[in-house]
Design an enzyme around this catalytic site. Structure first.
Site, short mmCIF file in Angstrom:
data_model
loop_
_atom_site.label_atom_id
_atom_site.label_comp_id
_atom_site.label_asym_id
_atom_site.label_seq_id
_atom_site.Cartn_x
_atom_site.Cartn_y
_atom_site.Cartn_z
N GLU A 1 4.20 0.81 -10.83
CA GLU A 1 5.37 0.23 -9.92
C GLU A 1 6.86 0.84 -10.82
OE1 GLU A 1 6.87 -3.11 -8.54
OE2 GLU A 1 4.90 -4.73 -8.21
N HIS B 1 -3.12 -11.65 -36.13
CA HIS B 1 -4.63 -11.94 -36.80
C HIS B 1 -5.67 -11.41 -37.23
CE1 HIS B 1 -2.70 -13.78 -33.11
NE2 HIS B 1 -3.66 -14.88 -33.45
N GLY B 2 -5.87 -9.96 -38.01
CA GLY B 2 -6.40 -8.93 -38.70
C GLY B 2 -7.11 -9.62 -37.70
N GLN C 1 -2.26 -8.09 -34.35
CA GLN C 1 -1.87 -7.41 -36.56
C GLN C 1 -1.90 -8.04 -36.64
OE1 GLN C 1 -2.76 -4.30 -36.68
NE2 GLN C 1 -2.48 -4.99 -38.67
N THR D 1 -3.24 -4.15 -5.69
CA THR D 1 -3.64 -5.00 -5.96
C THR D 1 -3.12 -6.53 -5.17
OG1 THR D 1 -2.08 -5.19 -7.97
CG2 THR D 1 -2.12 -6.75 -7.69
N GLY E 1 0.60 -1.51 0.56
CA GLY E 1 0.11 0.26 -0.20
C GLY E 1 1.26 1.52 0.09
N ARG F 1 -3.80 -19.36 -40.75
CA ARG F 1 -4.43 -18.90 -41.76
C ARG F 1 -4.08 -18.40 -43.24
NH1 ARG F 1 -9.21 -16.95 -41.75
NH2 ARG F 1 -9.08 -13.95 -42.86
N THR G 1 5.62 4.12 -13.67
CA THR G 1 5.54 4.88 -15.30
C THR G 1 6.79 5.15 -16.00
OG1 THR G 1 5.93 7.44 -15.34
CG2 THR G 1 3.54 5.80 -14.27
P1 FAD Z 1 1.00 9.92 -11.74
O1 FAD Z 1 1.89 10.28 -11.23
O2 FAD Z 1 -0.37 11.09 -11.54
O3 FAD Z 1 0.85 10.56 -13.30
C1 FAD Z 1 0.63 10.95 -14.21
C2 FAD Z 1 0.98 10.76 -15.72
O4 FAD Z 1 1.95 12.07 -15.50
C3 FAD Z 1 1.95 9.35 -16.36
O5 FAD Z 1 2.22 9.79 -17.31
C4 FAD Z 1 3.53 10.10 -15.46
O6 FAD Z 1 4.77 9.29 -16.66
C5 FAD Z 1 3.47 10.82 -15.62
N1 FAD Z 1 4.39 11.74 -14.57
C6 FAD Z 1 4.57 12.45 -13.05
N2 FAD Z 1 5.47 12.35 -12.74
C7 FAD Z 1 6.21 12.90 -13.35
C8 FAD Z 1 7.31 13.54 -13.92
N3 FAD Z 1 8.44 13.90 -12.99
N4 FAD Z 1 8.12 13.86 -15.31
C9 FAD Z 1 7.01 13.38 -16.11
N5 FAD Z 1 6.75 12.58 -16.33
C10 FAD Z 1 5.87 12.62 -15.57
N6 FAD Z 1 0.32 0.63 -6.39
C11 FAD Z 1 0.65 0.41 -4.89
O7 FAD Z 1 0.69 1.56 -4.10
N7 FAD Z 1 0.15 -0.36 -4.73
C12 FAD Z 1 -0.17 -1.96 -5.90
O8 FAD Z 1 -0.38 -2.81 -5.47
C13 FAD Z 1 -0.67 -1.23 -7.12
N8 FAD Z 1 -1.20 -1.52 -8.28
C14 FAD Z 1 -1.72 -1.43 -9.28
C15 FAD Z 1 -2.25 -2.29 -10.29
C16 FAD Z 1 -3.10 -1.37 -11.09
C17 FAD Z 1 -3.40 -2.25 -12.57
C18 FAD Z 1 -2.61 0.26 -11.82
C19 FAD Z 1 -3.01 0.93 -12.86
C20 FAD Z 1 -1.87 0.54 -10.65
C21 FAD Z 1 -0.92 0.13 -9.46
N9 FAD Z 1 -0.62 1.10 -8.04
C22 FAD Z 1 -0.39 0.51 -7.35
C23 FAD Z 1 -0.05 2.17 -8.56
C24 FAD Z 1 0.43 3.02 -10.04
O9 FAD Z 1 1.85 2.09 -8.79
C25 FAD Z 1 0.77 4.17 -9.90
O10 FAD Z 1 -0.62 4.04 -11.08
C26 FAD Z 1 1.89 4.50 -10.77
O11 FAD Z 1 2.81 4.69 -9.60
C27 FAD Z 1 1.61 5.89 -11.72
O12 FAD Z 1 0.94 7.13 -10.32
P2 FAD Z 1 0.03 7.75 -11.57
O13 FAD Z 1 -1.32 6.76 -11.46
O14 FAD Z 1 -1.42 8.17 -9.72
O15 FAD Z 1 -0.31 9.09 -12.07
#
Ligand code: FAD
Length: 383
Positions: free
Chosen positions: A363, A338-339, A336, A158, A124, A268, A365
């Protein structure tokens, strides 16, 4: 690095491969439609030792090295990323972190159950207001005598509704930055902890992703994992190894995309021969194949560094960045091939693409991985 697997590594990969083919792949589409994998899979994963890989045997783990862990993770990811994610989080982010940072009592309390599948863990960190910028998280841990009271909201967690223990990161002192954060092991049946499953995800639909709301959840001071104020280091060390696990899962997706594309191209027929004869279809398949190999080698390099006790964080970011983007490309290329049939869920390509898409987000982006790699190369932090 010797790219030849040891006998033990080859055996565990074979075990995982057969398990995935028998217990996961045949059900993956059904679980995806139902938005729920069969929970019985957890005990099966535990009984094969897949939830205790790299954890010492004295704590109920199955030992093994990180390359073996990556091989198993790849095979599970090839079958269904929703199942792979259960292991990556419960073992990769929680059990391994307890093993690395926990007191003897914490290890004895949680590791045997986590490794056997009797208990699941969740991680978390993310909150509604803080994702990439996790150091600004707002969840509070207020000391009261020999206990802490935790309050705040965690989202996108998760295993959230399935977990028995949540590794929760909360602010335990007045420092507004990362030095204010501590980690806590919170039993999910604690009073004041509410969980809500998040539906409508693009992919990973079989996985229980949840919001956790903590309202004065009381835990003993002994529930703190690692030193006070070191929670951010706990989180970052978990995520560095976690990125290796995500990368391995992405190799599995890309391999599944390659297998599906090759099989379909061989069946195919268009223009009087199988589409495998058409050079542009071969180009799609060659592109997938190169992505599989490159992603796998980058992932194995991380495992090798970890097993040698060498620094690996930048290599883990590199592997995660490349493998996650490669998995999306590979799944899209397979679709792609698989069309129009790739667009319906009778074939696996569509699900692979939907599942792959989140890998460039969680983990850290792709943008965050680039900043980490850029910082390591230039010595300048852009954060
Ligand atoms: P934001 O941080 O708001 O980012 C939005 C956009 O801005 C992104 O494109 C990002 O790359 C960009 N951005 C942000 N800061 C910068 C910067 N400094 N420079 C350039 N670009 C930037 N979290 C947990 O703690 N535990 C989990 O088990 C877990 N599981 C997940 C499972 C799923 C299915 C999903 C969707 C998410 C999960 N997450 C979990 C959360 C995940 O780690 C976050 O969604 C991720 O870290 C991105 O944070 P955000 O969604 O708030 O996006």
């Amino acid at each position: 690095m010797d790219l030849e697997l040891s006998e033990e590594q080859a055996a565990v990969r074979q075990l995982a491969r057969e398990f995935s083919d028998r217990e996961i792949t045949p059900y993956a589409a059904e679980w995806d439609r139902a938005e729920r994998v069969d929970r019985g899979i957890v005990k099966k994963l535990g009984s094969l030792g897949f939830l205790g890989l790299t954890v010492p045997e004295e704590y109920g783990g199955s030992g093994g090295d990180h390359l073996a862990y990556c091989l198993v993770t790849e095979e599970l990811g090839r079958g269904d990323s929703a199942v792979r994610g259960i292991v990556s989080v419960s073992l990769g982010l929680v059990a391994k972190t307890v093993a690395a940072w926990g007191s003897e009592a914490q290890k004895r309390a949680w590791l045997p159950r986590l490794c056997s599948g009797d208990a699941l863990g969740c991680f978390g960190l993310t909150e509604p207001g803080t994702g990439s910028d996790a150091a600004r998280l707002a969840t509070r841990a207020v000391r009261r005598g020999e206990t802490y009271l935790l309050s705040g909201t965690k989202t996108f967690i998760t295993n959230g509704t399935w977990a028995d223990v949540a590794l929760v990161f909360a602010r335990s002192n007045e420092d507004p930055g990362h030095r204010g954060i501590s980690a806590f092991l919170v039993p999910t049946d604690a009073a004041g902890l509410a969980r809500r499953e998040i539906h409508g995800k693009l992919g990973l639909r079989g996985q229980a992703t949840a919001e956790l709301v903590l309202d004065d959840v009381e835990v003993p001071a002994s529930a703190m994992l690692g030193p006070e104020g070191k929670g951010f280091s706990v989180a970052m060390s978990a995520l560095a190894k976690g990125r290796m696990s995500v990368a391995a899962g992405c190799v599995g997706i890309a391999q599944a995309a390659l297998d599906a594309a090759v099989a379909y191209a061989g069946e195919r027929e268009q223009f009087g021969r199988t589409i495998a004869h058409h050079q542009l279809v071969q180009e799609l398949i060659a592109d997938i194949s190169v992505d599989v190999d490159a992603a796998r080698l980058l992932t194995w390099r991380v495992a090798d560094l970890v097993d040698r006790g060498r620094p690996f964080a930048t290599e883990a970011s590199t592997a995660k960045l490349f493998a996650s983007e490669a998995a999306v490309r590979a799944a899209s290329n397979a679709l792609q091939v698989h069309g129009g049939y790739g667009y319906v869920d009778e074939y696996p390509a569509g699900k692979l693409l939907r599942d792959a898409r989140v890998m460039t987000l969680y983990e850290g982006t792709s943008q965050i991985q680039k900043l980490l790699i850029g910082r390591a190369r230039t010595g300048v932090s852009a954060f």
